[in-house]
Design a protein around this motif. Structure first.
Motif, PDB file in Angstrom:
ATOM      1  N   MET A   1     -11.044   2.669  -2.842  1.00 21.60           N
ATOM      2  CA  MET A   1     -11.100   4.048  -2.409  1.00 21.60           C
ATOM      3  C   MET A   1      -9.828   4.386  -1.631  1.00 21.60           C
ATOM      4  SD  MET A   1     -15.044   4.696  -1.133  1.00 21.60           S
ATOM      5  CE  MET A   1     -14.787   3.889   0.425  1.00 21.60           C
ATOM      6  N   GLU A   2      -9.352   5.614  -1.811  1.00 21.60           N
ATOM      7  CA  GLU A   2      -8.157   6.080  -1.117  1.00 21.60           C
ATOM      8  C   GLU A   2      -8.356   7.496  -0.581  1.00 21.60           C
ATOM      9  OE1 GLU A   2      -4.837   3.910  -3.973  1.00 21.60           O
ATOM     10  OE2 GLU A   2      -4.705   6.059  -3.598  1.00 21.60           O
ATOM     11  N   ILE A   3      -7.770   7.732   0.572  1.00 16.53           N
ATOM     12  CA  ILE A   3      -7.681   9.080   1.136  1.00 16.53           C
ATOM     13  C   ILE A   3      -6.217   9.288   1.514  1.00 16.53           C
ATOM     14  CG2 ILE A   3      -8.297  10.619   3.046  1.00 16.53           C
ATOM     15  CD1 ILE A   3     -10.977   9.110   3.232  1.00 16.53           C
ATOM     16  N   THR A   4      -5.641  10.377   1.023  1.00 13.02           N
ATOM     17  CA  THR A   4      -4.272  10.724   1.392  1.00 13.02           C
ATOM     18  C   THR A   4      -4.307  12.031   2.167  1.00 13.02           C
ATOM     19  OG1 THR A   4      -3.415   9.657  -0.594  1.00 13.02           O
ATOM     20  CG2 THR A   4      -1.949  11.195   0.539  1.00 13.02           C
ATOM     21  N   LEU A   5      -3.756  11.998   3.359  1.00 12.17           N
ATOM     22  CA  LEU A   5      -3.637  13.189   4.193  1.00 12.17           C
ATOM     23  C   LEU A   5      -2.221  13.739   4.019  1.00 12.17           C
ATOM     24  CD1 LEU A   5      -5.243  11.876   7.519  1.00 12.17           C
ATOM     25  CD2 LEU A   5      -6.381  13.076   5.635  1.00 12.17           C
ATOM     26  N   VAL A   6      -2.120  15.020   3.681  1.00 15.55           N
ATOM     27  CA  VAL A   6      -0.820  15.662   3.493  1.00 15.55           C
ATOM     28  C   VAL A   6      -0.742  16.848   4.439  1.00 15.55           C
ATOM     29  CG1 VAL A   6       0.736  16.810   1.855  1.00 15.55           C
ATOM     30  CG2 VAL A   6      -0.802  14.993   1.056  1.00 15.55           C
ATOM     31  N   ARG A   7       0.388  16.985   5.105  1.00 16.45           N
ATOM     32  CA  ARG A   7       0.614  18.179   5.917  1.00 16.45           C
ATOM     33  C   ARG A   7       1.273  19.237   5.031  1.00 16.45           C
ATOM     34  NH1 ARG A   7       4.635  19.419  10.940  1.00 16.45           N
ATOM     35  NH2 ARG A   7       3.661  21.378  11.550  1.00 16.45           N
TER      36      ARG A   7
ATOM     37  N   ALA B   1     -12.873   3.786  11.579  1.00 21.63           N
ATOM     38  CA  ALA B   1     -13.944   3.524  10.611  1.00 21.63           C
ATOM     39  C   ALA B   1     -13.592   2.396   9.632  1.00 21.63           C
ATOM     40  CB  ALA B   1     -14.267   4.804   9.842  1.00 21.63           C
ATOM     41  N   GLY B   2     -12.438   1.763   9.821  1.00 24.29           N
ATOM     42  CA  GLY B   2     -12.081   0.624   8.988  1.00 24.29           C
ATOM     43  C   GLY B   2     -11.118   0.905   7.858  1.00 24.29           C
ATOM     44  N   TRP B   3     -10.608   2.138   7.765  1.00 25.12           N
ATOM     45  CA  TRP B   3      -9.618   2.454   6.752  1.00 25.12           C
ATOM     46  C   TRP B   3      -8.278   1.854   7.163  1.00 25.12           C
ATOM     47  CZ3 TRP B   3     -10.302   5.227   2.193  1.00 25.12           C
ATOM     48  CH2 TRP B   3     -11.582   5.774   2.011  1.00 25.12           C
ATOM     49  N   GLU B   4      -7.526   1.379   6.185  1.00 26.30           N
ATOM     50  CA  GLU B   4      -6.221   0.763   6.449  1.00 26.30           C
ATOM     51  C   GLU B   4      -5.108   1.682   5.971  1.00 26.30           C
ATOM     52  OE1 GLU B   4      -3.637  -3.087   4.904  1.00 26.30           O
ATOM     53  OE2 GLU B   4      -5.807  -3.029   4.565  1.00 26.30           O
ATOM     54  N   LYS B   5      -4.163   1.955   6.872  1.00 20.85           N
ATOM     55  CA  LYS B   5      -2.999   2.775   6.508  1.00 20.85           C
ATOM     56  C   LYS B   5      -2.095   1.926   5.620  1.00 20.85           C
ATOM     57  CE  LYS B   5      -1.095   5.143   9.810  1.00 20.85           C
ATOM     58  NZ  LYS B   5      -0.252   5.567  10.953  1.00 20.85           N
TER      59      LYS B   5
ATOM     60  N   ARG C   1      -1.318   7.591   3.498  1.00 22.69           N
ATOM     61  CA  ARG C   1      -2.364   7.148   2.572  1.00 22.69           C
ATOM     62  C   ARG C   1      -3.156   6.012   3.193  1.00 22.69           C
ATOM     63  NH1 ARG C   1      -2.464   3.530  -2.065  1.00 22.69           N
ATOM     64  NH2 ARG C   1      -0.298   3.077  -1.617  1.00 22.69           N
ATOM     65  N   TYR C   2      -4.475   6.119   3.037  1.00 19.51           N
ATOM     66  CA  TYR C   2      -5.404   5.105   3.551  1.00 19.51           C
ATOM     67  C   TYR C   2      -6.208   4.496   2.406  1.00 19.51           C
ATOM     68  CZ  TYR C   2      -4.541   6.727   8.267  1.00 19.51           C
ATOM     69  OH  TYR C   2      -3.938   7.045   9.458  1.00 19.51           O
ATOM     70  N   CYS C   3      -6.451   3.199   2.494  1.00 23.34           N
ATOM     71  CA  CYS C   3      -7.318   2.509   1.538  1.00 23.34           C
ATOM     72  C   CYS C   3      -8.468   1.871   2.293  1.00 23.34           C
ATOM     73  CB  CYS C   3      -6.559   1.422   0.795  1.00 23.34           C
ATOM     74  SG  CYS C   3      -5.445   2.056  -0.456  1.00 23.34           S
TER      75      CYS C   3
END
Length: 184
Positions: free
Chosen positions: A1-7, A162-166, A179-181
């Motif tokens: 799973m991935e979450i990418t935060l973009v400004r 919450a345990g997500w890794e940058k 980006r976080y995995c």
């Protein structure tokens, strides 16, 4: 799973000279209503193309950033809006908007909130957003969130708790991406 935060991209605002503290209210309204100018960075473009779900703040500078990237958000999440800038009554002094921004944001971080959302409340909102993004990533695997500087920083802290890794930390500023995995 991935979450990418973009400004979002750079807002398309006319340069303004010195303004009073009271005038900052109008400046913030114009900033919140602004679209963006300029081109996205390659990291934002790649993140957008690699996402299965795109979530956005409702503010025009976020949605117009996605338009510039050639995509539409799958979901508008009101809680992704930027942490509001408190405006304090400081009579007779005029400063540039960027100096007022720094001063008022520092006061906000120190606990002063005027009549706007407090830093503590914004952190709670960031926790809710991080939880929502986690649920969306669980369902869609790769999620991109188009948001704002302060809120992205607060959301980043919550994801890490919450345990997500940058895994990638792009340049700060407009079009900045992180980006976080999550290893299951």
């Amino acid at each position: 799973m991935e979450i990418t935060l973009v400004r979002h991209g750079k807002p398309d605002l006319k340069k303004s000279g010195s303004v009073s503290a009271a005038g900052m209210g109008e400046w913030v309204l114009a900033y919140d209503a602004s679209r963006i100018s300029g081109s996205p960075g390659s990291a934002a473009n790649a993140a957008c193309q690699n996402s299965n779900l795109i979530v956005s703040s409702p503010l025009p500078r976020a949605t117009s950033s996605l338009e510039t990237l050639g995509v539409k958000p799958d979901l508008i999440l009101n809680e992704l809006s930027e942490a509001p800038l408190p405006i304090f009554n400081v009579p007779t002094i005029k400063l540039s908007p960027s100096l007022w921004l720094i001063l008022f944001r520092l006061l906000w971080l120190a606990g002063a909130s005027s009549s706007s959302e407090s830093c503590s409340d914004a952190k709670q909102r960031a926790k809710r957003v991080a939880d929502r993004l986690t649920a969306l990533a669980d369902e869609h695997d790769r999620v991109l969130s188009m948001g704002h500087g302060i809120m992205n920083k607060l959301i980043s802290k919550e994801l890490e708790r919450a345990g997500w890794e940058k895994v990638t930390d792009g340049k700060p500023g407009y079009w900045g991406t992180v980006r976080y995995c999550y290893k299951t």
